[in-house]
Design a protein around this motif. Structure first.
Motif, PDB file in Angstrom:
ATOM      1  N   PHE A  53       2.230   4.793   0.710  1.00  0.00           N
ATOM      2  CA  PHE A  53       2.140   5.650   1.894  1.00  0.00           C
ATOM      3  C   PHE A  53       2.974   6.903   1.653  1.00  0.00           C
ATOM      4  CE2 PHE A  53       3.214   7.315   6.000  1.00  0.00           C
ATOM      5  CZ  PHE A  53       2.176   6.961   6.858  1.00  0.00           C
TER       6      PHE A  53
ATOM      7  N   CYS B 163       0.858  -1.186   0.000  1.00  0.00           N
ATOM      8  CA  CYS B 163       0.000   0.000   0.000  1.00  0.00           C
ATOM      9  C   CYS B 163       0.891   1.232   0.000  1.00  0.00           C
ATOM     10  CB  CYS B 163      -0.933   0.004   1.213  1.00  0.00           C
ATOM     11  SG  CYS B 163      -2.200   1.291   1.132  1.00  0.00           S
TER      12      CYS B 163
ATOM     13  N   ALA C 293      -3.098  -1.898   8.797  1.00  0.00           N
ATOM     14  CA  ALA C 293      -2.721  -2.488   7.515  1.00  0.00           C
ATOM     15  C   ALA C 293      -2.404  -3.965   7.668  1.00  0.00           C
ATOM     16  CB  ALA C 293      -1.521  -1.741   6.937  1.00  0.00           C
TER      17      ALA C 293
ATOM     18  N   GLY D 286      -6.797   4.799   4.331  1.00  0.00           N
ATOM     19  CA  GLY D 286      -6.497   4.891   5.751  1.00  0.00           C
ATOM     20  C   GLY D 286      -7.364   5.945   6.412  1.00  0.00           C
TER      21      GLY D 286
ATOM     22  N   TRP E 126      -2.717   4.711   0.875  1.00  0.00           N
ATOM     23  CA  TRP E 126      -3.148   4.732   2.274  1.00  0.00           C
ATOM     24  C   TRP E 126      -3.545   6.146   2.699  1.00  0.00           C
ATOM     25  CZ3 TRP E 126      -4.259   0.931   5.589  1.00  0.00           C
ATOM     26  CH2 TRP E 126      -4.391   1.238   6.955  1.00  0.00           C
TER      27      TRP E 126
ATOM     28  N   ASP F  60      -1.332   2.914  11.987  1.00  0.00           N
ATOM     29  CA  ASP F  60      -1.318   2.605  10.552  1.00  0.00           C
ATOM     30  C   ASP F  60      -0.787   1.197  10.311  1.00  0.00           C
ATOM     31  OD1 ASP F  60      -2.190   5.205   9.586  1.00  0.00           O
ATOM     32  OD2 ASP F  60      -0.214   5.949  10.140  1.00  0.00           O
TER      33      ASP F  60
END
Length: 474
Positions: free
Chosen positions: A17, A15, A38, A252, A242, A34
């Motif tokens: 970031f 993912c 995840a 996120g 994210w 986070d």
């Protein structure tokens, strides 16, 4: 402690970031939530997008420490909006700096490294500067980058487009699947990092130097793309992203600590973390090499999303993109309604995760529609109506799930701007409201012509009955 190597036959989920917006993080602890979220979802590693900011090494240090503590992996993804292809020594040195840390992802006994853009960079010079072999899987483009020098490649274009970084137009439609085929052909058997994204909308005006204003068609993209991924079964996939709030493709939480690049105007009160829940059975199916995710539904849920206003609402009088003389050297700036707006439907989208069939009633404003919902994971859309958004799921005479979203659809310009972001909710709602923190709201008034109340979902939740409210999942 050495970095753990991943076997060559492992399927991995990454993912993206953005390190560039988390300069306000104070310790590894600020990354823990986070990492835990995840990891619990089945994401194997964060691709840490880095530029040349002075705080980059501090934040990378925190991220690598948190990842090691939380059983996650991370790797560097060099952003060539900030790096240039001549900086091979600096890139190699940065790889060397982090290659031996416990959380560093290694694939086939090589340090895994990626990029955003970077066609033309001298891969051998990077490897020489790094002092060891690397598994370099950059965002090279077929027909542009030299695919003979790399171990794999990332396709960033997770959205149907016109072939020139905008929404499809008549006679010009490059689908995400078209991109898959192009990359797989260029890679000639080397591993492919297939992109998965839920949305794309950005709306920066002249209040910032990076003005851009367009959308890609996104309506049921999150659902449809996961189904494509199960059929494609690539070795690697990368979720985009994210925490890139500026382009509205974050999955996120809003509460994840970050600074405000000016995107809070369309991100505030727009949680997306319900999309995490929708992807959970798909990720489990991918890891199990299954062709369908239906058998991996463990809890019955409804995930729903919609834009906050119909696309016909006219915000020209107050929209931030109508002012001044913004820099348009990128060609990505348009005044008023976002370029590509007509590619979006005025609909409410619902994905059901069910163990047996049921009946779903969606009331969108004064429009109501009943749908027979099948077992497994299925997607539906109903016409958007201005007003409250209500959802009821029944089996026979029994109500299984019901509630009213905290986010109404409005026929006025929220904060005075065109907002083509998505509000995402979950039923049942079992969590606290996800909202931007003060640092993430710092620039919300920048360029606005009207008042913009912040974190209004909290106020609505306080007056809603417990049995009748829905909130974005956190």
């Amino acid at each position: 402690m050495a970095a753990t190597a991943v076997a060559s036959d492992d399927r991995l989920i990454f993912c993206h970031f953005m390190i560039g917006i988390v300069s306000n993080r104070q310790s590894p602890t600020d990354y823990d939530d986070d990492m835990k979220r995840a990891r619990s979802l089945g994401i194997d590693a964060f691709a840490l997008n880095i530029g040349t900011d002075p705080y980059t090494d501090t934040q990378l240090g925190y991220a690598y420490q948190s990842a090691a503590k939380n059983d996650m992996k991370v790797f560097l993804s060099f952003d060539f909006n900030w790096y240039n292809t001549g900086q091979t020594s600096a890139i190699g040195s940065k790889i060397k700096q982090y290659s031996g840390l416990p959380a560093q992802l290694k694939v086939d006994n090589k340090v895994f490294v990626s990029s955003f853009a970077g066609d033309g960079v001298d891969v051998n010079a990077i490897k020489s500067a790094a002092g060891e072999d690397i598994f370099f899987a950059p965002n090279f483009h077929p027909g542009v980058g030299d695919f003979s020098t790399i171990q794999g490649a990332l396709n960033w274009m997770a959205w149907d487009n016109n072939g020139n970084n905008k929404a499809p137009s008549p006679g010009h439609n490059v689908t995400v699947s078209d991109g898959d085929r192009s990359y797989i052909k260029a890679l000639s058997g080397k591993p492919y990092i297939a992109p998965v994204s839920a949305w794309f909308s950005t709306h920066f005006g002249g209040e910032v130097s990076y003005s851009k204003n367009w959308v890609f068609p996104s309506d049921l993209l999150w659902y449809n793309r996961w189904r494509e991924i199960l059929a494609l079964r690539p070795r690697f996939i990368e979720i985009i992203t994210w925490n890139d709030y500026g382009e509205s493709h974050y999955i996120g939480p809003l509460s994840s600590p970050h600074t405000d690049d000016g995107s809070s105007k369309w991100v505030m009160d727009m949680p997306h973390d319900g999309w995490l829940e929708m992807s959970r059975p798909f990720i489990a199916a991918l890891k199990a090499n299954a062709s369908s995710a239906d058998a991996f539904v463990t809890d019955e849920k409804l995930i729903y999303w919609y834009r906050p206003t119909p696309k016909s609402v006219n915000c020209d009088a107050t929209d931030t993109t109508m002012e001044g003389n913004p820099n348009n050297s990128s060609g990505n700036f348009f005044r008023g309604r976002p370029n590509g707006a007509d590619s979006m439907e005025d609909s409410v989208f619902v994905v059901s995760l069910l163990k047996s069939a049921a009946s779903l009633t969606v009331q969108s404003g004064n429009k109501s529609q009943e749908i027979k919902v099948s077992t497994g994971i299925n997607a539906y859309s109903v016409p958007m109506g201005v007003g409250k958004q209500k959802f009821t799921l029944t089996r026979g005479d029994k109500t299984i799930l019901s509630g009213t979203s905290l986010k109404d659809i409005s026929d006025t310009c929220i904060c005075g701007i065109y907002n083509f972001n998505a509000y995402v909710g979950v039923l049942p709602d079992e969590s606290a409201i996800d909202q931007l923190q003060p640092a993430g709201l710092a620039l919300i008034s920048q360029g606005l012509k009207v008042a913009c109340p912040t974190n209004t979902l909290s106020a609505k939740a306080n007056i809603a009955t417990v049995s009748g409210s829905l909130r974005g999942s956190m």
